[in-house]
Design an enzyme around this catalytic site. Structure first.
Site, short mmCIF file in Angstrom:
data_model
loop_
_atom_site.label_atom_id
_atom_site.label_comp_id
_atom_site.label_asym_id
_atom_site.label_seq_id
_atom_site.Cartn_x
_atom_site.Cartn_y
_atom_site.Cartn_z
N ASP A 177 45.49 42.09 39.83
CA ASP A 177 44.19 42.53 40.37
C ASP A 177 43.95 41.77 41.67
O ASP A 177 44.77 40.93 42.07
CB ASP A 177 43.05 42.28 39.34
N LYS A 209 44.84 52.24 34.58
CA LYS A 209 43.71 52.78 33.83
C LYS A 209 42.43 52.75 34.66
O LYS A 209 42.05 51.70 35.18
CB LYS A 209 43.52 51.99 32.52
N ASP A 229 47.37 43.52 45.98
CA ASP A 229 46.64 44.70 46.44
C ASP A 229 47.50 45.92 46.13
O ASP A 229 48.59 46.06 46.70
CB ASP A 229 46.41 44.56 47.95
N GLY A 243 45.56 46.73 38.55
CA GLY A 243 44.08 46.79 38.63
C GLY A 243 43.53 46.55 37.24
O GLY A 243 42.60 47.22 36.81
N HIS A 287 40.85 57.57 39.70
CA HIS A 287 39.62 58.37 39.85
C HIS A 287 38.68 57.78 40.91
O HIS A 287 37.68 58.40 41.25
CB HIS A 287 38.90 58.56 38.50
C1 LIG Z 1 37.36 50.52 37.51
S1 LIG Z 1 38.10 48.98 37.35
C2 LIG Z 1 39.32 49.29 36.11
C3 LIG Z 1 39.72 48.03 35.41
C4 LIG Z 1 40.70 48.23 34.26
N1 LIG Z 1 41.89 48.91 34.65
C5 LIG Z 1 40.02 48.96 33.10
O1 LIG Z 1 40.24 50.15 32.94
O2 LIG Z 1 39.24 48.32 32.39
C6 LIG Z 1 39.10 48.89 38.81
C7 LIG Z 1 39.87 47.60 38.95
O3 LIG Z 1 40.72 47.70 40.11
C8 LIG Z 1 40.66 46.47 40.83
N2 LIG Z 1 41.02 46.75 42.22
C9 LIG Z 1 40.29 47.41 43.15
N3 LIG Z 1 40.97 47.51 44.30
C10 LIG Z 1 42.15 46.89 44.10
C11 LIG Z 1 43.29 46.68 44.91
N4 LIG Z 1 43.33 47.14 46.16
N5 LIG Z 1 44.37 46.04 44.38
C12 LIG Z 1 44.32 45.57 43.09
N6 LIG Z 1 43.27 45.75 42.27
C13 LIG Z 1 42.20 46.40 42.77
C14 LIG Z 1 39.23 46.03 40.65
O4 LIG Z 1 39.10 44.65 40.93
C15 LIG Z 1 38.99 46.39 39.18
O5 LIG Z 1 39.37 45.35 38.32
#
Ligand SMILES: C[S@@+](CC[C@H](N)C(=O)[O-])C[C@H]1O[C@@H](n2cnc3c(N)ncnc32)[C@H](O)[C@@H]1O
Length: 341
Positions: free
Chosen positions: A211, A245, A231, A188, A249
């Site tokens: 992601d 990261k 995913d 992610g 939450h």
């Molecule tokens: C709150 S952001 C955090 C991004 C990064 N880790 C940071 O701390 O800057 C959450 C990230 O999770 C990704 N995300 C959400 N659901 C996901 C999934 N099911 N599988 C992979 N990535 C996912 C979103 O696209 C986003 O980039």
């Protein structure tokens, strides 16, 4: 009297939120940075407003000085000029500060979000978060449909850029990454800001950013990073070190357990380690972050997520079948939680 003073601080907290938002919306930090200290009249000429109501503008500036977003100095011509403070420097736009928190502040102070918080009492009586009660769908569903993700992503990037050095320092200090590990997957990882900062500190690593497809498709190609669409609720690419990261939450314990289980399958069975970067609400170290931690926890609760205490982390880590972990404090609201196989 003291009680009244305390009460009024909370009752009028909206004034801080909305005047802060107004300062960012008007680009006040940029104007002062670009032109130097300015009088009220000079600053008014720089606003993207045709005819400024000077009385209201003065009151707004008075409040912004009160909350220390700006400071004033008076010269020998008796002219009062507004100047930047360390706090307003954080709000310079990206052209002047590549770690700008301006977009993050705009997201956090969005009046729509304030409407969401109006559903707090209702949300305490049921299973739906304030966000779901207000919008009828979960936040991630709404983001997908409204194509709002690029704005959120921008805000998140600013936030991550702002604190990632503290994460890297913590990783170094505790030797969480050493020569025994060679691959890292940022799960992610959005545009890969965290992965890149870690790579700069540990250039021997091969880094993958995973992601969702929509996100990965829009990330500019970078020869240092391998981008993988996927995913994390289904499966995660294998790696020695996994980074999660600001992900857990966003989810309740059951979904967090699914993600942690997928990390378990993906991490190396002996030299593997999972680096979770999240807030630990009852962290005794860096108590100056307590207000930010508890405020962000309320925000996450409103939108359907959950910040955790030490006990809360222990529960979800154990639920996922991990036994060994360590909480490492860093110079940020978040901590590092290293989880071993
Ligand atoms: C709150 S952001 C955090 C991004 C990064 N880790 C940071 O701390 O800057 C959450 C990230 O999770 C990704 N995300 C959400 N659901 C996901 C999934 N099911 N599988 C992979 N990535 C996912 C979103 O696209 C986003 O980039």
């Amino acid at each position: 009297m003291e009680a009244w003073v305390q009460l009024s601080k909370h009752m009028f907290a909206f004034a801080e939120t909305m005047s802060l938002r107004c300062a960012v919306q008007l680009g006040l930090p940029d104007k002062i940075y670009e032109h130097g200290p300015l009088t009220l009249a000079e600053l008014a000429t720089k606003l993207p407003i045709e005819s400024v109501n000077m009385d209201r503008f003065e009151q707004t500036m008075r409040y912004l000085v009160h909350i220390n977003l700006f400071t004033t100095t008076t010269n020998h011509h008796e002219e009062t000029k507004y100047e930047l403070t360390p706090m307003s420097r954080l709000l310079l736009s990206k052209i002047h500060n590549n770690k700008s928190l301006a977009t993050f502040v705009m997201g956090a102070t969005d009046p729509e979000e304030l409407f969401v918080s109006g559903r707090l009492v209702e949300s305490l009586g049921g299973s739906k978060s304030c966000w779901e009660l207000q919008h009828g769908v979960t936040m991630s569903e709404k983001m997908k449909n409204d194509n709002k993700w690029s704005k959120v992503s921008d805000a998140m990037n600013g936030y991550t850029l702002n604190m990632i050095d503290a994460v890297v320092d913590g990783i170094k200090r505790e030797s969480i990454i050493d020569q025994s590990v060679t691959t890292l997957v940022d799960v992610g990882g959005n545009t890969g800001i965290a992965a890149k900062a870690i790579l700069n500190a540990f250039p021997h690593l091969k880094c993958t950013v995973m992601d969702l497809l929509d996100v990965v498709e829009n990330v500019p190609k970078d020869p240092q990073l391998t981008l993988v669409a996927g995913d994390f609720l289904s499966s995660i690419p294998n790696g020695d070190v996994l980074l999660l990261k600001s992900i857990l939450h966003g989810y309740d314990d059951d979904v967090s357990m699914t993600i942690l289980n997928n990390c378990k399958k993906a991490m190396h069975p002996t030299r593997g380690r999972l680096i979770v970067v999240e807030m630990v609400l009852d962290m005794e170290t860096m108590p100056e972050f307590s207000h930010a931690r508890l405020g962000l926890a309320m925000q996450m609760m409103l939108i359907g997520g959950k910040e955790r205490t030490k006990k809360g982390w222990e529960r979800v880590i154990h639920m996922a079948g991990f036994t060994r972990y360590k909480i490492v404090p860093i110079a940020a609201a978040e901590s590092i939680i290293v989880i071993y196989p």
